[in-house]
Scaffold this motif. Structure first.
Motif: not given
Length: 400
Positions: A317-346
């Protein structure tokens, strides 16, 4: 340094192969999302982009460590290619054809279910593997090339129907006096969700209509415009239901939610999963005294990240928040997208045949930011949907 000749250009995806300076192949991961700033779903696209970028970075860091240890086969790095479909079926199909023709090993997307369904047919015909983080339409599943990280539309409908059942169970008078309205837009996602809810209510024997004019009533927007949403809202208010389900996408759902809050303040209002975004909440839901109830898969975004050890996913969450920039909260859609690549890579790391990764995903479970992920006929094993509301700019568990 690597050189990639894939690019995003005017909403089109031009993907060729990419090679690192060492000559090692890079595996292209195509992420298709609504990316154009100023469009209704741009905030979702921004979250998907940040989640994908961080997943690629984390996977490549792990693969560098693996390759340096010289244990097992050498794993190719991933390279991200982005495409903007603007949640439009025609554009999505054009992009899908371009991606499929280039032999891209992983496609992550699309956000809108209608685009996922149409593009999925193209990917399937070409044997391209697609992981859809959000699409919940039943007919978008049961494919050897399409995997979905959220539950099916019927599972989502089932949670709402269970609420209505519990509300009127054992109380015939309450059942007779509780009117249920189902309001959907003209998207395939909204229309099919409305039909599914109505059918499940009838199958459960709850609020079964005896006349065509009886409820549950399904209101369908004449067209996907704010004007049509206002017209439907007026019709809905004149009927005066006690329970309202809104199925579809903002901005039309923005209008309907605002109208329901001001004109039917005591009605219990439910919203489909496509509306769990800060754009929707900030535009319509706000912080009402009678907040709308949102239906969504389990929220992977940790609330508080203090303590030792910190809750799972806090580092991601902290690393994604850095990419989003100040004032933008991490939402579920970011982690669902992360997971799609994560599980495929494994799965790819455990499967020497790049084009057999789909069978590996079907036959194994993989740890991820969503928890343990496994599939059956392309659908996630976790079909659970939950009730939430949005409090303090956070998706919060809620009991309606």
């Amino acid at each position: 340094m690597s050189k990639s000749i894939g690019k995003v250009l005017g909403g089109a995806f031009l993907a060729l192969f990419s090679f690192a300076s060492s000559g090692q192949a890079e595996l292209i991961v195509a992420v298709i999302a609504p990316l154009k700033i100023g469009t209704p779903f741009a905030a979702v696209g921004r979250q998907m982009k940040a989640g994908a970028e961080q997943a690629i970075a984390d996977v490549n860091a792990e693969r560098m460590i693996h390759n340096a240890a010289a244990v097992g086969r050498k794993l190719d790095p991933l390279v991200l290619q982005l495409a903007d479909d603007d949640c439009q079926v025609t554009l999505g199909k054009t992009i899908a054809n371009q991606i499929a023709n280039q032999g891209v090993p992983l496609i992550v997307g699309h956000f809108c279910s209608s685009v996922s369904v149409e593009a999925g047919q193209i990917y399937k015909a070409n044997g391209s593997l697609q992981i859809a983080p959000f699409s919940s339409m039943p007919r978008a599943s049961s494919s050897s090339t399409l995997f979905r990280l959220t539950g099916t539309l019927s599972s989502q409908a089932g949670l709402f129907v269970s609420f209505v059942e519990n509300l009127v169970q054992g109380n015939p008078d309450l059942s007779a006096s509780t009117d249920v309205a189902i309001v959907v837009d003209r998207s395939p996602y909204g229309e099919e969700l409305g039909r599914e809810i109505a059918q499940q209510l009838k199958d459960a024997g709850v609020d079964t209509p005896t006349l065509p004019a009886d409820d549950p009533k399904v209101f369908t927007l004449k067209e996907n415009t704010k004007e049509a949403a206002l017209e439907t809202a007026t019709e809905l208010v004149s009927w005066g239901p006690e329970v309202v389900f809104l199925g579809g996408y903002h901005p039309e759902m923005d209008v309907l939610t605002g109208e329901m809050k001001s004109r039917l303040p005591n009605a219990k209002l439910f919203l489909s999963d496509a509306n769990v975004t800060s754009t929707f909440v900030n535009g319509a839901a706000g912080t009402p005294s009678n907040p709308p109830v949102m239906i969504h898969s389990a929220n992977p975004v940790p609330d508080l990240c203090g303590g030792n050890p910190a809750p799972a996913n806090c580092a991601v969450k902290a690393r994604i928040a850095t990419r989003l920039g100040a004032g933008v909260d991490v939402e579920p859609s970011a982690l669902f997208t992360y997971a799609a690549i994560e599980v495929w890579a494994k799965a790819e790391a455990s499967q020497p045949d790049l084009w057999s990764v789909g069978s590996t995903l079907e036959s194994n479970d993989f740890p991820s930011v969503l928890g343990l992920v496994g599939f059956q006929n392309g659908d996630t094993n976790d079909q659970q949907f939950l009730f939430f509301t949005w409090i303090g700019n956070k998706l919060t568990s809620f009991s309606p």
